[in-house]
Design a protein around this motif. Sequence first.
Motif, mmCIF file in Angstrom:
data_model
loop_
_atom_site.group_PDB
_atom_site.id
_atom_site.type_symbol
_atom_site.label_atom_id
_atom_site.label_comp_id
_atom_site.label_asym_id
_atom_site.label_seq_id
_atom_site.Cartn_x
_atom_site.Cartn_y
_atom_site.Cartn_z
ATOM 1 N N VAL A 218 41.443 33.355 1.177
ATOM 2 C CA VAL A 218 42.023 32.194 1.865
ATOM 3 C C VAL A 218 43.217 32.691 2.656
ATOM 4 O O VAL A 218 44.114 33.335 2.096
ATOM 5 N N LEU A 220 46.542 32.367 3.883
ATOM 6 C CA LEU A 220 47.764 31.576 3.778
ATOM 7 C C LEU A 220 48.558 31.625 5.080
ATOM 8 O O LEU A 220 49.225 30.654 5.440
ATOM 9 N N LEU A 223 46.725 28.989 7.317
ATOM 10 C CA LEU A 223 46.548 27.618 6.832
ATOM 11 C C LEU A 223 47.794 27.009 6.201
ATOM 12 O O LEU A 223 47.863 25.784 6.077
ATOM 13 N N VAL A 224 48.751 27.836 5.801
ATOM 14 C CA VAL A 224 49.946 27.312 5.131
ATOM 15 C C VAL A 224 51.219 27.625 5.910
ATOM 16 O O VAL A 224 52.067 26.750 6.121
ATOM 17 N N GLU A 227 52.747 25.233 8.660
ATOM 18 C CA GLU A 227 53.415 24.020 8.181
ATOM 19 C C GLU A 227 54.850 24.323 7.760
ATOM 20 O O GLU A 227 55.762 23.530 7.999
ATOM 21 N N ALA A 251 50.429 24.188 -0.523
ATOM 22 C CA ALA A 251 49.633 25.394 -0.715
ATOM 23 C C ALA A 251 48.448 25.124 -1.642
ATOM 24 O O ALA A 251 47.326 25.583 -1.394
ATOM 25 N N SER A 253 46.913 22.326 -2.080
ATOM 26 C CA SER A 253 45.917 21.492 -1.405
ATOM 27 C C SER A 253 44.999 22.328 -0.524
ATOM 28 O O SER A 253 43.840 21.971 -0.305
ATOM 29 N N VAL A 254 45.506 23.452 -0.020
ATOM 30 C CA VAL A 254 44.695 24.354 0.788
ATOM 31 C C VAL A 254 43.815 25.237 -0.086
ATOM 32 O O VAL A 254 42.669 25.540 0.257
ATOM 33 N N TRP A 269 35.982 18.316 -0.086
ATOM 34 C CA TRP A 269 36.654 18.914 1.053
ATOM 35 C C TRP A 269 35.717 19.885 1.746
ATOM 36 O O TRP A 269 34.802 20.432 1.151
ATOM 37 N N LEU A 272 38.006 25.868 3.510
ATOM 38 C CA LEU A 272 39.196 26.222 4.261
ATOM 39 C C LEU A 272 39.462 27.713 4.178
ATOM 40 O O LEU A 272 40.571 28.149 4.345
#
Length: 274
Positions: A218, A220, A223-224, A227, A251, A253-254, A269, A272
């Motif tokens: 994933v 980060l 995707l994180v 934000e 984090a 939630s991702v 979902w 991601l």
Amino acid sequence: MAGMRVVRALMLGAGSVGGLSGAAYGLLNGQSRRARMIIGKSTGLPRNADGVYLPDGSGPVPAEPHDALGFAVLGDSLAAGLGADTEDQLPGVHLARGLAEEAGRPVRLTTHAIVGSRTSDLDEQVDVALIDPPDLALIIIGGNDVTTRMRVGTSAALLGKQVRRLMRAGTTVVVGTCPDLDAVTPIPQPLRTIASRWCLALARAQRRELDRLGAHSVSLAALVSPEFRQRPDELFSADRFHPNGAGYELAASVLLAPLCDAAGLTHSWGLLTA
């Protein structure tokens, strides 16, 4: 990761890459001092709330259900949840509760992550985890490799070695690849750009290694981190370096959907992973 150590190491690393002039090195040195004053020094240990979490959201509970899904969290301060004010804000707790709800069965959370860990430190965490191999493991690692100037290829290879050990024991592994330090605004420019380039290079190398192994990753950084860059006052803790409770919730939630997917759980979902 300790903020003071980060900027000092980045400044030294910048001086060793490309042969900085005296004036440029002096600029980075001054930026490093200012950033250390703003960030300060991390104190104390992260909170811990390991135990069994139930599908109704309760936990940790003292009972040990026979059908509990074993979930382990390994890595550095981001995996451990340094900066969270309460146990409920820890990333592992968010994820254990989400996994329990989606699986419809209890989840046993065990946190092996240690503040300050580099990828070279993962072997000790994996040693402990393999005493009772979990069904599912999350690893978040890499930031300290950047700040201590570990070679990208070396770091990725070390990660692959430990992921293989877990997979051979029957554990499904998901890795949150190196986040982007460009979101840490107390690190000034151009020092922050240097750090960001190293982070992104490491994240790419980590993903290549994980893809080769058939493990899950994933991003980060993708995707994180954006934000955190847009909402630093809302998502960073008082040290302005580690996330706060809201940051860890974001984090989690991702990460939850990829964890559910890796574990073969149904969820609502989309994927991601990146």
